[in-house]
Design a protein around this motif. Structure first.
Motif, mmCIF file in Angstrom:
data_model
loop_
_atom_site.group_PDB
_atom_site.id
_atom_site.type_symbol
_atom_site.label_atom_id
_atom_site.label_comp_id
_atom_site.label_asym_id
_atom_site.label_seq_id
_atom_site.Cartn_x
_atom_site.Cartn_y
_atom_site.Cartn_z
ATOM 1 N N LEU A 281 0.813 -1.221 0.000
ATOM 2 C CA LEU A 281 0.000 0.000 0.000
ATOM 3 C C LEU A 281 0.852 1.280 0.000
ATOM 4 O O LEU A 281 0.312 2.389 0.027
ATOM 5 N N THR A 318 -8.063 -1.753 8.722
ATOM 6 C CA THR A 318 -8.579 -0.607 7.948
ATOM 7 C C THR A 318 -8.547 0.663 8.797
ATOM 8 O O THR A 318 -8.176 1.736 8.306
ATOM 9 N N SER A 322 -6.063 3.206 6.668
ATOM 10 C CA SER A 322 -6.759 3.958 5.600
ATOM 11 C C SER A 322 -6.299 5.417 5.505
ATOM 12 O O SER A 322 -6.225 5.988 4.425
ATOM 13 N N HIS A 323 -5.957 6.053 6.638
ATOM 14 C CA HIS A 323 -5.566 7.471 6.631
ATOM 15 C C HIS A 323 -4.081 7.670 6.308
ATOM 16 O O HIS A 323 -3.609 8.796 6.202
ATOM 17 N N LEU A 325 -2.601 6.238 3.563
ATOM 18 C CA LEU A 325 -2.352 6.087 2.128
ATOM 19 C C LEU A 325 -2.159 7.452 1.484
ATOM 20 O O LEU A 325 -2.769 8.439 1.885
ATOM 21 N N LYS A 327 -2.707 10.357 -0.956
ATOM 22 C CA LYS A 327 -3.933 10.798 -1.653
ATOM 23 C C LYS A 327 -3.627 11.047 -3.129
ATOM 24 O O LYS A 327 -2.703 11.787 -3.469
ATOM 25 N N ASP A 331 -7.869 9.168 -8.054
ATOM 26 C CA ASP A 331 -8.369 7.891 -7.533
ATOM 27 C C ASP A 331 -9.881 7.887 -7.435
ATOM 28 O O ASP A 331 -10.485 8.821 -6.919
ATOM 29 N N ASP A 334 -12.192 4.340 -2.806
ATOM 30 C CA ASP A 334 -12.053 4.791 -1.425
ATOM 31 C C ASP A 334 -10.837 4.118 -0.777
ATOM 32 O O ASP A 334 -10.557 2.952 -1.045
ATOM 33 N N SER A 335 -10.116 4.858 0.087
ATOM 34 C CA SER A 335 -8.893 4.311 0.690
ATOM 35 C C SER A 335 -9.171 3.066 1.542
ATOM 36 O O SER A 335 -8.365 2.137 1.575
ATOM 37 N N SER A 336 -10.328 3.027 2.208
ATOM 38 C CA SER A 336 -10.672 1.846 3.018
ATOM 39 C C SER A 336 -10.836 0.607 2.141
ATOM 40 O O SER A 336 -10.405 -0.489 2.512
ATOM 41 N N LYS A 338 -9.390 0.154 -0.749
ATOM 42 C CA LYS A 338 -8.034 -0.171 -1.215
ATOM 43 C C LYS A 338 -7.331 -1.084 -0.220
ATOM 44 O O LYS A 338 -6.709 -2.082 -0.583
#
Length: 348
Positions: A281, A318, A322-323, A325, A327, A331, A334-336, A338
């Motif tokens: 990631l 998650t 998630s925070h 990753l 930006k 994209d 959603d990052s979650s 991913k």
């Protein structure tokens, strides 16, 4: 041991809160292990962020503190004692203690650095040679919860101070060559509305977990939430009585998990898989790996397990990654999601 302080106004029971499971789990895990590094809760207005945070503080067991100490010092844990208490113990003095509710401190948006960190009376120090310290919010929050609403609107240098204290467990105030240091170990909880601006990535990364909450769309669930709140507003004490058993059970689960945490283990292969996910990631630094390991252990302890398994990691990863990753404005995913895609590929 002396008195228990009088309870203040009634607080909405944590176990009565409908939905928002991610936010509730993140708060519980941070209470079990404050070293996770706090939680950032981002979501729409009126989604119960403040209510939930105050409810978790009210749920926690009373803590024993030394009387006449301004830092909520622990009577036996050296890391949670102020220098004042350590000195008195070394001198062989007897210390009285009392039970207090876990401190729940709000940091207002307009707070100054002095209000946050505390101030030294320079005049008294120079004229009388006495270090007089007026404690700030970091002192009052020691061994409790420090809540910052609209943290994304707070001055960046104040956020830096907050995060440094949360990470190190200490606050140092220096003025004109005079220095005072005191313990400041707390669960940092920030909340905000993404419409009012995002937190800088380097600051966001310093929060252990990140929960994103959205307005409930299901009509029957919305009615349930409204009815629950109305019932509490009309007669808070009968509502508290109704959820007393659930509150008691959850409180005991949290205390058991706190006691069990140090004995929970995580297999080397699972640690490798966590780091592999972070690598795929492109998570910068190692905070993601460390926090995921800690959160998985806290979750396993909460489930009364001796060892972390794949399910535990999937339940928390998650919230931990998630925070972190990078930006990408192009994209569409959603990052979650991913994080979940990679997790499902690696953790099988």
């Amino acid at each position: 041991m002396n008195k228990i302080q009088n309870p203040t106004r009634p607080v909405f029971p944590f176990t009565a809160i409908v939905g928002q499971e991610e936010m509730k789990l993140a708060l519980i895990l941070n209470v079990i292990d404050p070293k996770i590094g706090g939680v950032m809760i981002m979501g729409d207005r009126g989604t119960g962020k403040s209510t939930t945070i105050r409810a978790i503080a009210d749920l926690l067991p009373y803590i024993e503190v030394v009387i006449d100490d301004m830092f909520n010092s622990h009577i036996s844990d050296y890391d949670l004692m102020s220098d004042f208490v350590k000195k008195r113990i070394q001198e062989g003095l007897n210390l009285s203690t009392e039970l207090i509710k876990v401190p729940m401190i709000d940091l207002p948006l307009g707070a100054t650095e002095d209000r946050l960190c505390g101030t030294i009376d320079i005049e008294k120090a120079l004229s009388e040679g006495i270090k007089t310290f007026e404690p700030g919010l970091l002192a009052k929050a020691h061994r409790g919860i420090l809540y910052v609403d609209e943290v994304n609107l707070l001055d960046d240098h104040l956020v830096d101070i907050l995060l440094d204290s949360a990470a190190s467990g200490w606050n140092t105030v220096e003025r004109e060559g005079i220095s005072i240091r005191h313990p400041s170990r707390f669960v940092l909880v920030g909340s905000g509305n993404p419409e009012e601006g995002e937190l800088r990535p380097q600051l966001l990364d310093r929060f252990g977990m990140h929960a994103e909450i959205r307005t409930v769309r299901d009509p029957s669930l919305r009615v349930q939430i409204v009815e629950q709140r109305s019932k509490f507003d009309q007669d808070p004490y009968s509502c508290i009585e109704e959820y007393k058993d659930k509150q008691y059970k959850l409180k005991n689960n949290i205390i058991s998990a706190q006691n069990k945490l140090s004995t929970v283990s995580i297999d080397y292969d699972l640690k490798v898989k966590i780091s592999q996910i972070c690598g795929i990631l492109n998570v910068d630094g190692l905070r993601g790996d460390i926090v995921t390991n800690r959160a998985a252990k806290a979750f396993a302890a909460y489930q009364n397990k001796d060892e972390v398994d794949i399910k535990d990691i999937k339940s928390v990863i998650t919230l931990c990654l998630s925070h972190r990753l990078r930006k990408d404005p192009l994209d569409t995913i959603d990052s979650s999601l991913k994080v979940l895609q990679v997790v499902n590929d690696i953790l099988v």
